[in-house]
Design a protein around this motif. Structure first.
Motif, PDB file in Angstrom:
ATOM      1  N   SER A  14       0.841  -1.201   0.000  1.00 41.42           N
ATOM      2  CA  SER A  14       0.000   0.000   0.000  1.00 41.42           C
ATOM      3  C   SER A  14       0.875   1.250   0.000  1.00 41.42           C
TER       4      SER A  14
ATOM      5  N   ARG B  81       0.194   3.872   1.373  1.00 38.42           N
ATOM      6  CA  ARG B  81       0.121   4.473   2.716  1.00 38.42           C
ATOM      7  C   ARG B  81       0.326   3.374   3.765  1.00 38.42           C
TER       8      ARG B  81
ATOM      9  N   SER C  35      -2.286   1.862   6.739  1.00 42.41           N
ATOM     10  CA  SER C  35      -3.179   1.270   5.738  1.00 42.41           C
ATOM     11  C   SER C  35      -4.123   0.215   6.297  1.00 42.41           C
ATOM     12  N   ASN C  36      -5.183  -0.018   5.553  1.00 43.81           N
ATOM     13  CA  ASN C  36      -6.044  -1.165   5.837  1.00 43.81           C
ATOM     14  C   ASN C  36      -5.261  -2.451   5.617  1.00 43.81           C
ATOM     15  N   SER C  37      -4.388  -2.439   4.599  1.00 42.79           N
ATOM     16  CA  SER C  37      -3.575  -3.627   4.313  1.00 42.79           C
ATOM     17  C   SER C  37      -2.791  -4.050   5.555  1.00 42.79           C
TER      18      SER C  37
ATOM     19  N   PRO D  46      -3.764  -2.793  -1.669  1.00 45.38           N
ATOM     20  CA  PRO D  46      -5.087  -2.341  -2.103  1.00 45.38           C
ATOM     21  C   PRO D  46      -5.208  -2.333  -3.625  1.00 45.38           C
ATOM     22  N   LEU D  47      -6.446  -2.338  -4.096  1.00 45.16           N
ATOM     23  CA  LEU D  47      -6.704  -2.135  -5.525  1.00 45.16           C
ATOM     24  C   LEU D  47      -6.616  -0.641  -5.815  1.00 45.16           C
ATOM     25  N   TYR D  48      -5.836  -0.275  -6.803  1.00 45.03           N
ATOM     26  CA  TYR D  48      -5.733   1.124  -7.227  1.00 45.03           C
ATOM     27  C   TYR D  48      -6.066   1.181  -8.708  1.00 45.03           C
ATOM     28  N   ALA D  49      -7.119   1.934  -9.049  1.00 49.67           N
ATOM     29  CA  ALA D  49      -7.511   2.108 -10.452  1.00 49.67           C
ATOM     30  C   ALA D  49      -7.554   0.767 -11.186  1.00 49.67           C
ATOM     31  N   ASP D  50      -8.246  -0.192 -10.576  1.00 45.54           N
ATOM     32  CA  ASP D  50      -8.418  -1.532 -11.155  1.00 45.54           C
ATOM     33  C   ASP D  50      -7.092  -2.257 -11.396  1.00 45.54           C
TER      34      ASP D  50
ATOM     35  N   ASN E  46      -7.400  -5.858  -1.063  1.00 46.26           N
ATOM     36  CA  ASN E  46      -8.672  -5.271  -0.643  1.00 46.26           C
ATOM     37  C   ASN E  46      -8.991  -4.072  -1.527  1.00 46.26           C
ATOM     38  N   CYS E  47     -10.297  -3.859  -1.759  1.00 47.25           N
ATOM     39  CA  CYS E  47     -10.707  -2.706  -2.565  1.00 47.25           C
ATOM     40  C   CYS E  47     -11.803  -1.937  -1.853  1.00 47.25           C
ATOM     41  N   GLY E  48     -12.022  -0.692  -2.302  1.00 49.65           N
ATOM     42  CA  GLY E  48     -13.018   0.163  -1.664  1.00 49.65           C
ATOM     43  C   GLY E  48     -14.441  -0.202  -2.043  1.00 49.65           C
ATOM     44  N   PHE E  49     -14.652  -0.659  -3.273  1.00 50.13           N
ATOM     45  CA  PHE E  49     -16.004  -0.983  -3.718  1.00 50.13           C
ATOM     46  C   PHE E  49     -16.506  -2.245  -3.028  1.00 50.13           C
TER      47      PHE E  49
ATOM     48  N   GLU F  43     -12.308  -0.834   2.901  1.00 48.20           N
ATOM     49  CA  GLU F  43     -12.078   0.369   3.712  1.00 48.20           C
ATOM     50  C   GLU F  43     -12.972   0.345   4.945  1.00 48.20           C
TER      51      GLU F  43
END
Ligand SMILES: Cc1cc2nc3c(=O)[nH]c(=O)nc-3n(C[C@H](O)[C@H](O)[C@H](O)COP(=O)(O)O)c2cc1C
Length: 201
Positions: free
Chosen positions: A10, A12, A16-18, A61-65, A94-97, A131
């Motif tokens: 991640s 961050r 991070s959540n990660s 995390p997933l960033y921009a798919d 992990n992703c936000g959606f 998230e």
């Protein structure tokens, strides 16, 4: 159960959540884990660590798919300085959606990296609502899946797992919107400002 290296990709990582997912993973997996945030400066150190491990878990995390640049840059370094004995690679993304399937393209990117660079591929855990889930009443679902994921790695019986908050999409979107609008307010950022491309003040 062999030794296992956890690398957080991640951007961050320290907040991070990660990192939180990695901590839960470590407590489920047992004693033999070592954890590092990937940073711009520690690629040589981490490549050396990889040489002495039988399994590496990338948590990101997933960033921009796709893959965040922190992880992409590390994979480039690893490609240039590969270990002699290749550890197996597992992925916790992990992703936000809400939908864990959003993560599939990024998982395919990791599979491709492993195929092209001859790393055995291990297990996958795809988390949707990444998230939010850990601070919701559905935290137990994430913990339960992380435990199953960790067991699969420990036993070498690899599989693909996924989890998310069991909410209707409309409700999730409404809850997420009001969360982010209130979050913005704390920093004096309006909903309209958040809808622009201007991400830095
Ligand atoms: C630049 C950026 C791009 C993102 N892209 C996606 C995306 O394509 N799909 C998605 O579901 N979430 C996306 N997210 C949300 C993150 O995946 C989510 O917030 C995640 O929990 C962050 O994990 P971390 O705290 O471990 O970095 C994005 C977040 C950022 C900051």
């Amino acid at each position: 159960m062999g030794n296992l290296l956890i690398l957080n990709g991640s951007p961050r990582a320290p907040r991070s959540n990660s990192r939180r997912y990695a901590q839960i993973f470590s407590s489920c997996y047992g004693e033999n884990t070592e954890y590092f945030d990937i940073s711009k400066r520690n690629h040589p150190e981490l490549c050396a660590k990889l040489a002495g491990t039988s399994h590496v878990l990338f948590v990101f995390p997933l960033y921009a798919d796709g893959l965040p640049v922190t992880l992409l840059n590390f994979l480039k370094s690893l490609e240039a300085a590969p270990p002699q004995n290749k550890p197996a690679v597992s992925v916790l993304i992990n992703c936000g959606f809400l939908e864990p399937q959003q993560n599939e393209m990024a998982v395919e990117m990791m599979r491709l990296f492993c195929r092209q660079n001859h790393y055995p591929f291990g297990s996958v855990l795809k988390i949707g609502s990444g998230e939010a889930i850990l601070d919701s009443p559905f935290r137990f679902l994430a913990v339960r899946k992380i435990r199953r994921f960790a067991d699969s790695i420990a036993k070498g019986s690899y599989g693909t797992f996924q989890t998310t908050m069991p909410l209707p999409k409309g409700l999730f979107v409404k809850a997420a919107a009001s969360y982010w609008i209130n979050y913005g307010k704390k920093f004096g950022v309006t909903k309209e400002a958040m809808q622009t491309m201007q991400i830095e003040p």
